[in-house]
Design a protein around this motif. Sequence first.
Motif, PDB file in Angstrom:
ATOM      1  N   GLU A 253      -3.138  -0.100  19.757  1.00 26.46           N
ATOM      2  CA  GLU A 253      -2.751   0.735  18.614  1.00 26.46           C
ATOM      3  C   GLU A 253      -1.228   0.738  18.551  1.00 26.46           C
ATOM      4  OE1 GLU A 253      -3.564   1.852  15.613  1.00 26.46           O
ATOM      5  OE2 GLU A 253      -5.112   3.215  16.357  1.00 26.46           O
ATOM      6  N   ALA A 254      -0.675   0.195  17.477  1.00 29.20           N
ATOM      7  CA  ALA A 254       0.775   0.054  17.412  1.00 29.20           C
ATOM      8  C   ALA A 254       1.455   1.413  17.604  1.00 29.20           C
ATOM      9  CB  ALA A 254       1.177  -0.564  16.082  1.00 29.20           C
ATOM     10  N   SER A 255       1.012   2.407  16.841  1.00 27.04           N
ATOM     11  CA  SER A 255       1.597   3.742  16.988  1.00 27.04           C
ATOM     12  C   SER A 255       0.519   4.811  16.872  1.00 27.04           C
ATOM     13  CB  SER A 255       2.664   3.968  15.912  1.00 27.04           C
ATOM     14  OG  SER A 255       2.949   5.337  15.780  1.00 27.04           O
ATOM     15  N   GLY A 256      -0.168   4.794  15.708  1.00 28.54           N
ATOM     16  CA  GLY A 256      -0.998   5.929  15.355  1.00 28.54           C
ATOM     17  C   GLY A 256      -0.102   6.954  14.687  1.00 28.54           C
TER      18      GLY A 256
ATOM     19  N   THR B 198      -6.579 -10.019   8.360  1.00 31.78           N
ATOM     20  CA  THR B 198      -6.238 -10.746   7.131  1.00 31.78           C
ATOM     21  C   THR B 198      -7.425 -11.579   6.704  1.00 31.78           C
ATOM     22  OG1 THR B 198      -5.380 -12.571   8.402  1.00 31.78           O
ATOM     23  CG2 THR B 198      -3.790 -10.942   7.654  1.00 31.78           C
TER      24      THR B 198
ATOM     25  N   GLY C 288      -3.213   3.878   8.163  1.00 27.11           N
ATOM     26  CA  GLY C 288      -1.913   4.277   8.696  1.00 27.11           C
ATOM     27  C   GLY C 288      -0.715   3.665   7.988  1.00 27.11           C
ATOM     28  N   LEU C 289      -0.809   2.368   7.722  1.00 24.39           N
ATOM     29  CA  LEU C 289       0.337   1.671   7.126  1.00 24.39           C
ATOM     30  C   LEU C 289       0.668   2.215   5.731  1.00 24.39           C
ATOM     31  CD1 LEU C 289       0.908  -2.143   7.111  1.00 24.39           C
ATOM     32  CD2 LEU C 289       0.523  -1.003   4.952  1.00 24.39           C
TER      33      LEU C 289
ATOM     34  N   ASN D 279       7.203   5.933  14.515  1.00 28.81           N
ATOM     35  CA  ASN D 279       6.666   6.519  13.276  1.00 28.81           C
ATOM     36  C   ASN D 279       6.786   8.039  13.257  1.00 28.81           C
ATOM     37  OD1 ASN D 279       3.802   4.238  12.777  1.00 28.81           O
ATOM     38  ND2 ASN D 279       5.942   4.085  12.214  1.00 28.81           N
TER      39      ASN D 279
ATOM     40  N   HIS E 167       3.539  -3.861  12.248  1.00 31.20           N
ATOM     41  CA  HIS E 167       2.614  -2.742  12.517  1.00 31.20           C
ATOM     42  C   HIS E 167       1.456  -3.112  13.427  1.00 31.20           C
ATOM     43  CE1 HIS E 167       4.171   0.057   9.382  1.00 31.20           C
ATOM     44  NE2 HIS E 167       4.534  -1.083   8.803  1.00 31.20           N
TER      45      HIS E 167
ATOM     46  N   ARG F  81      -5.220 -12.470  -2.799  1.00 32.91           N
ATOM     47  CA  ARG F  81      -4.352 -11.611  -1.992  1.00 32.91           C
ATOM     48  C   ARG F  81      -2.906 -12.136  -2.010  1.00 32.91           C
ATOM     49  NH1 ARG F  81      -3.456  -6.687   0.820  1.00 32.91           N
ATOM     50  NH2 ARG F  81      -2.091  -7.208   2.538  1.00 32.91           N
TER      51      ARG F  81
ATOM     52  N   TYR G 247     -11.212  -1.610  18.409  1.00 36.68           N
ATOM     53  CA  TYR G 247     -10.119  -1.292  19.346  1.00 36.68           C
ATOM     54  C   TYR G 247      -9.821   0.204  19.381  1.00 36.68           C
ATOM     55  CZ  TYR G 247      -6.227  -0.537  16.009  1.00 36.68           C
ATOM     56  OH  TYR G 247      -5.397  -0.023  15.050  1.00 36.68           O
TER      57      TYR G 247
ATOM     58  N   ASN H   6      -5.813  -4.087   9.539  1.00 38.60           N
ATOM     59  CA  ASN H   6      -5.676  -4.885  10.747  1.00 38.60           C
ATOM     60  C   ASN H   6      -6.541  -6.138  10.774  1.00 38.60           C
ATOM     61  OD1 ASN H   6      -3.672  -3.612  12.523  1.00 38.60           O
ATOM     62  ND2 ASN H   6      -4.982  -1.828  12.251  1.00 38.60           N
TER      63      ASN H   6
ATOM     64  N   ASN I 163      -9.276  -4.216   3.916  1.00 35.51           N
ATOM     65  CA  ASN I 163      -9.202  -4.482   5.356  1.00 35.51           C
ATOM     66  C   ASN I 163      -7.974  -3.836   5.964  1.00 35.51           C
ATOM     67  OD1 ASN I 163     -11.371  -6.454   5.109  1.00 35.51           O
ATOM     68  ND2 ASN I 163      -9.827  -7.634   4.007  1.00 35.51           N
TER      69      ASN I 163
ATOM     70  N   GLU J 209       0.830  -1.206   0.000  1.00 32.95           N
ATOM     71  CA  GLU J 209       0.000   0.000   0.000  1.00 32.95           C
ATOM     72  C   GLU J 209       0.867   1.259   0.000  1.00 32.95           C
ATOM     73  OE1 GLU J 209      -2.859  -0.010   3.164  1.00 32.95           O
ATOM     74  OE2 GLU J 209      -3.430  -2.098   2.837  1.00 32.95           O
TER      75      GLU J 209
HETATM   76  O1  NBY Z   1      -0.053   1.123  10.889  1.00 31.93           O
HETATM   77  C1  NBY Z   1      -1.360   0.767  11.275  1.00 31.93           C
HETATM   78  C2  NBY Z   1      -1.428   0.670  12.782  1.00 31.93           C
HETATM   79  O2  NBY Z   1      -2.722   0.256  13.174  1.00 31.93           O
HETATM   80  C3  NBY Z   1      -1.124   2.044  13.351  1.00 31.93           C
HETATM   81  O3  NBY Z   1      -1.096   2.004  14.749  1.00 31.93           O
HETATM   82  C4  NBY Z   1       0.235   2.518  12.842  1.00 31.93           C
HETATM   83  O4  NBY Z   1       0.449   3.850  13.188  1.00 31.93           O
HETATM   84  C5  NBY Z   1       0.285   2.426  11.312  1.00 31.93           C
HETATM   85  C6  NBY Z   1       1.638   2.771  10.765  1.00 31.93           C
HETATM   86  O5  NBY Z   1       2.630   2.064  11.426  1.00 31.93           O
HETATM   87  N1  NBY Z   1      -1.721  -0.466  10.623  1.00 31.93           N
HETATM   88  C7  NBY Z   1      -2.394  -0.435   9.465  1.00 31.93           C
HETATM   89  O6  NBY Z   1      -2.746   0.606   8.946  1.00 31.93           O
HETATM   90  N2  NBY Z   1      -2.635  -1.651   8.897  1.00 31.93           N
HETATM   91  C8  NBY Z   1      -3.276  -1.811   7.727  1.00 31.93           C
HETATM   92  O7  NBY Z   1      -3.754  -0.896   7.108  1.00 31.93           O
HETATM   93  C9  NBY Z   1      -3.409  -3.191   7.196  1.00 31.93           C
HETATM   94  C10 NBY Z   1      -3.808  -3.339   5.901  1.00 31.93           C
HETATM   95  C11 NBY Z   1      -3.959  -4.609   5.362  1.00 31.93           C
HETATM   96  C12 NBY Z   1      -3.726  -5.720   6.155  1.00 31.93           C
HETATM   97  C13 NBY Z   1      -3.325  -5.587   7.464  1.00 31.93           C
HETATM   98  C14 NBY Z   1      -3.165  -4.304   7.993  1.00 31.93           C
HETATM   99  N3  NBY Z   1      -3.902  -7.005   5.620  1.00 31.93           N
HETATM  100  O8  NBY Z   1      -3.477  -7.988   6.214  1.00 31.93           O
HETATM  101  O9  NBY Z   1      -4.475  -7.127   4.510  1.00 31.93           O
END
Ligand code: NBY
Length: 839
Positions: A669-672, A291, A135-136, A481, A374, A297, A570, A289, A287, A88
Amino acid sequence: MQTAPIPPECPTVRVEDDRTGLDIETLKRAFLDNLFYIQGKFPEIATQNDYYMALAYTVRDRLFRRWLNTAETYSKQGARTVCYLSAEFLMGPHLGNNLINLGIFDTVKQAMTELGLDLDELFEKEEEPGLGNGGLGRLAACYLDSLASLETPSIGYGIRYEFGIFDQDIKDGWQVEVTDKWLRFGNPWEVARPEWEVEVKFGGHTQAFTDEHGNYRVLWVPDKVVRGVPYDTPISGYKVNSCNTLRLWAAEATDSFDFDAFNAGDYSGAVFKKMESETISKVLYPNDNMTQGKILRLEQQFFFVSCSLQDMFRILKRQNIAIERFHEKFTIQLNDTHPTIAVAELMRLLMDEYGMEWDKAWSIVTSTFAYTNHTLLPEALERWPISLFGSMLPRHLEIIYEINRHFLDDIRIKFPDDLDRLSRMSLIDESGERYVRMAHLACVGSHAINGVAALHTKLLKQDVLHDFAEMYPEKFVNVTNGVTPRRFVALSNPRLTRLITSKIGGNWIKHLDDLRQLEKYVDDTGFCSEFRTIKHEIKQDLSNYIKGLYDINVDPNSLFDIQSKRIHEYKRQHLNALHIVTLYNRIKANPDIDITPRTFLFGGKAAPGYYMAKLIIKLINSIADVVNRDPDVRDRLKVLFMKDYSVKFAQRVYPAADLSEQISTAGKEASGTGNMKFAMNGALTIGTLDGANVEILEEVGAENFFLFGLTAEEVSQKKAAGYNPQDFYSTDPELKLVIDRISSGFFSHGDTELFKPLIDDLMYHDQYLLFADYRSYIDCQDRVGLTYRDQDLWTRMTLLNTARTGKFSSDRSIQDYIDNIWHTKPVSIDLKEYVQGGS
Ligand code: NBY
């Protein structure tokens, strides 16, 4: 592909002036030229979109010179390069950001004005590439900005989804998903590079054979081959000449048509194969957080990983670098486990394609990769059923088994006679149906593993990756982050930017720690009043915007209380909702009660298959319907769910916030990163000790932060001791009234069934401890309300928030990665005049 030598008789062509000049007259001329020659329009009949496109091409021309010079310099120097692999990239609109980075924002604005156009209206025309969930994906985008700004050679590798994150509509209070056709009007920022396409194999079987030197080798005979075509987007750095590349892969069929089928009259059969291949890059999984374990995928993940690694081998070859030096030339960051199949794919390429032996290949692999985790949520940890995995990637499964064999041997040596540990750590989960554990593969195949905030890294080591931290303590590092201040302050908050720059100069945009210099103005009443006036003006702007979109009046004098992020239990948007109902109940009980007027704004998408998240949206909208219309409220409370939250919209929202809601259950929340964007723009945070909130509080000072709730440790203890939400329901009358009111159908036209799943979940499970944190949250919100009435105090606190958020620049994060993980060197770029042809 070979580049053709330039024939000596070729005349000198200076690609100059109209395509590089940065003065107003040149920009205007170039813009009109692009309108005519690219859009094919006279100004009289051009649409706003034509104007936007003409301007985008004008800016892109100016990037090209930097881009080509950068690529050439990196190539000549064979510079060590960061490859950021991410499923992403949530880039947001490119135009404004590039204007900021090129330092031509004001000039271009003036040029457009002189042509009778409004730059802000042109910005509105840009369709943002929503190639991420939250976020990711946005973090990856901020990191590309910082990598370029720090003059670090880097390539972002990902997928060019034809449909990005869905557009969100709200109908009758419910989320409705609409396909995101972001490429409909073309994308002026990308350049297809079909000459660098690669082939990716899927399925089939493997065959062992002995080569001419008597070595054991394996041949993979696939049953499907797909082409990957790279599309490149220039990534400018801030006020440097560096311009890096985001390379996204689109899937295409190897043959556009199955001509046999076509000639036999089976037209649709002929097209089917093509369509099937193109499916791979069709759509982003929506999605966050969570899978889903879908075949497509895994195909997406392997597709872009294989394309990217093959691309790196092409680059090595072009730069004449030996395969053995792969890890010196490239350092690859895995953005979560999504690209982790790269560990096995690089092994396969080195051994099967380049004939390298196992140990040598493994040493290159582990020197190359680093893994960022993450999330701690168990439902987000990726694992693939062996059967699915083996039928799509038979060779990779063999390689993973072999990695595992070596790995389990290492464990036995380090921890003899610990069978439990072997099964816990194995790359293969054999507790029931067998799975490949991608996080374990990432840990074993990487030399560095990082969490995304101090608390998160600590919990990773303590909990989810505890065994790995014992086995490889030296691999674990924290990289908190950060977010780019270019997009999230300089571009999105020009008023604040001007005020800050007028006091401390403009260096802070590159060195965000310089914001500390603002601290000396906390007692300067003139400065504070300007700071406050700016916030008010921005709130007024957002109010006007909301009025236009929703026909709702919100009062810019009220406290803007904002929670914008993906909807997830959460993250506890419903705890925020419980607070709104609490205030509403107080008003109903005593209509003359003295409360601080508030505007509650929500934004965020729910995963389409996540029922509870969708019900939370419905709950917020249902509460809004009642509260906003009740005459007893007398407009002291306003509630609005703003639909279709996006990067573009986020840029309007952060600067307008007074209060930032960061209220996740501690430890979840890992970071936000939204928390950082709000604080930088002078919002105060109400938050738990979770993710990067902990570090924000540390930086801004506890007296400038509204802290509430259980700590991560207390959350675990409470759960271990047998948490019962009813204890809180039955002992807190205010909480009871809130829950009873929702249950009674008060917000659902008497329907007592609608919110029952949500209420029952809270009453009987409450996995995220809303009830346990409710009282602390409400009391804290009461303090927020009181503090807001003291506008001098509030402004002082917000000013100190802005001044002390320098740590949260993504420049600092990237510097941490460079110092502790990548060990790359900056390469500065000289802009030579572009001359093509003979001298
Ligand atoms: O990553 C986020 C965390 O929740 C947030 O706390 C942190 O600040 C941010 C950056 O490190 N995680 C996140 O956005 N995760 C996803 O968007 C994501 C997307 C797809 C999948 C899993 C997680 N997947 O398995 O398909």
